[in-house]
Enzyme design. Structure first.
Site: not given
Length: 574
Positions: A465, A482, A532
């Site tokens: 991630h 995030d 991401c």
């Protein structure tokens, strides 16, 4: 006058029976100067033929009855050639294992001989292969598979496959069995590789036109005992195109198995296009008026619904795609709207209608499926110390995960866009800081004073991630971004300790205290587990350019294409 000698072998010819016409040996031409008569030599395995002056008749020659072998007017060279022929004939007789008085046996009484020797079959294969090879090199064929037909037969025999064409056998009377050859099918994988088709050729391949057998032309041909008479291209019943295409290939059949007539404006050539069917041409070109009969055969189509694209439009689309492929190495960053805009700029017409836009999308998809158009192997993008290959750029396609090479090069582009304001850290910085502490990264900023910058961007990669740490130097704030909105409290703490140690080393004690950490929650959120990295790159760009976060998950396909182009041009689109 030379004396002739006749052998008395048991297998020699006998007077022909009733109903068999006599066969005489062809006389040889006389020479003006007679050579000295050589000593007569008896041949192994039998005697000589009858004396021409004796008046005896010679029966009709059948395999392997020996031919008359001696003539007073023959020279030494002719005798040597004659001896070689007789030796070959004797080998043939020995190979077939023929019994005595073979020629006088009836057809029903002749036993089936064994297979000939391997040497003779190999010589036939070599001759057939050399003939096909010479035809391949020095002749221009009007058929797609003519040369490879002979070559395919030769390869099949070399591999030990069953070949339908047997040798001449006395039992079958030399007739060729009428069995289709399995090695000469038009869809055989042993044939030549298909030519690299153009954009229209790819469309033809999708409609099944490319897979049809080529239309032979010329006089009637016989193959494997079957006689086939092709129809003339001018014959209205044949359904063939009345003109020869520029590449010399004949027209091909449509998907229904019948020959289809193409409109006059559809028979164009872009890149080795063989032919264009009427249904495809009607979808691509306008002005092709169908007759009343064709409209009656197609009741499902609306009257007057013709194609909005012409051949110059298709040619322009292909040139646009070729240029795009050379610029970006692939068609990953290409969108249909971009091609439509270029067509509108060139032709000053509207191409944004659903029908035209759908056809442009079909052309793009067909171009991508063509061999060699997926990507350009060897394509590279070099910027400073970064080198991106097609494997790196391919991570921007679809829902692939971005790698460190793409992340670091794009971060340098962001930093170079506003060099006095932003400093971008390498993606391996945080991992090295977390594992080895400040001593492991203290040399990473020896040539730069990060406290003179306004914004520090630190990408964080934990497991699978991506996230981002943004440091506002003047306000002494550490913000964690995030796209999955996870709360990782360790990251801001590690960065705060690093800033304090860096302030001590650079003798900037005013930045030793006062750092605060925040979590940014009101940001665009991803709805999958693959975007991401693209979110982090957009965070960096918008923070460096002081732009609001106006993108969402639905914008990611477009933003991925934009990132691809920015990396290839080594410049951000501001």
């Amino acid at each position: 006058m030379k004396e002739t000698i006749q052998g008395t072998g048991s297998w020699g010819p006998e007077p022909p029976g009733p109903g068999i016409p006599p066969a005489y040996s062809s006389p040889r031409r006389e020479r003006l100067r007679w050579p000295p008569p050589p000593k007569p030599r008896l041949k192994s395995g039998g005697g000589f033929g009858p004396d021409p002056g004796s008046g005896t008749t010679v029966p009709a020659r059948r395999l392997p009855v020996p031919r008359p072998s001696f003539d007073a007017s023959a020279s030494e060279e002719e005798e040597e050639e004659e001896e070689e022929e007789d030796e070959d004939e004797e080998e043939e007789v020995a190979a077939w294992r023929l019994p005595p008085r073979w020629s006088q046996l009836g057809t029903s009484q002749r036993p089936r001989p064994s297979r000939p020797t391997h040497r003779k079959t190999c010589s036939q294969r070599r001759r057939r292969a050399m003939r096909a090879f010479r035809m391949l090199l020095y002749s221009k064929s009007t058929s797609l598979t003519f040369h490879w037909k002979l070559w395919g037969r030769h390869r099949g025999r070399r591999r030990g496959l069953a070949h339908p064409k047997n040798h001449l056998s006395p039992q079958q009377g030399g007739a060729t069995p009428q069995v289709p050859s399995p090695c000469c099918r038009f869809d055989s994988p042993r044939g030549p590789p298909p030519p690299r088709l153009g954009l229209l050729g790819a469309l033809m391949a999708e409609d099944g036109v490319r897979g049809s057998p080529p239309v032979p032309s010329g006089p009637p041909m016989e193959e494997d005992g079957l006689r086939w008479t092709p129809k003339s291209p001018l014959d209205p019943d044949s359904g063939l195109l009345s003109c020869t295409l520029p590449n010399g290939f004949g027209g091909q059949s449509g998907p229904e198995g019948e020959r289809s007539l193409a409109p006059p404006d559809a028979s164009i050539l872009i890149s080795n296009v063989c032919s264009i069917g009427d249904h495809v041409a009607q979808e691509l070109f306008q002005g092709s008026d169908l007759g009343m009969a064709e409209e009656a055969e197609r009741p499902g189509e609306k009257a007057g619904q013709h194609s909005p694209l012409r051949e110059e439009h298709v040619t322009c689309v292909q040139s646009i795609l070729d240029e795009f492929l050379q610029t970006y190495g692939s068609l990953i960053p290409l969108s249909t709207d971009e091609v439509v805009e270029k067509l509108e700029d060139i032709f000053q017409q509207e191409f944004s209608t659903p029908s035209r836009k759908g056809l442009v999308l079909q052309l793009i998809q067909s171009y991508q499926r063509m061999p060699g158009n997926a990507m350009v192997r060897g394509f590279r993008v070099a910027y400073k110390r970064h080198v991106l290959t097609m494997d790196d750029l391919g991570t921007l396609y679809g829902q692939n995960w971005l790698n460190d090479q793409v992340m670091n090069m794009y971060g340098d582009l962001v930093m170079d866009t506003v060099p006095e304001k932003v400093h971008f850290f390498n993606s391996f910085f945080y991992d090295k800081l977390r594992t080895k502490g400040y001593d492991g990264v203290k040399r990473w900023t020896k040539n730069v004073d990060i406290f003179n910058k306004e914004l520090l961007l630190i990408p964080i990669h934990l497991e699978v991630h991506w996230s981002l740490i943004s440091v506002d130097v003047r306000r002494r704030t550490i913000t964690y971004f995030d796209s999955q909105r996870t709360l990782n409290r360790r990251c801001p703490k590690h960065i705060a300790k690093y800033l304090q140690a860096e302030a001590v080393k650079k003798d900037r004690l005013d930045f030793h205290q006062g750092w605060k950490g925040y979590f940014k929650m009101n940001v665009a959120r991803q709805n999958n587990d693959s975007d991401c990295g693209a979110f982090v790159l957009q965070y960096c760009k918008h923070l460096a350019l002081s732009q609001p976060f106006s993108f969402t998950q639905q914008d990611m396909p477009k933003l991925r294409r934009q990132i691809y182009k920015e990396l290839c041009h080594c410049k951000l689109t501001v």
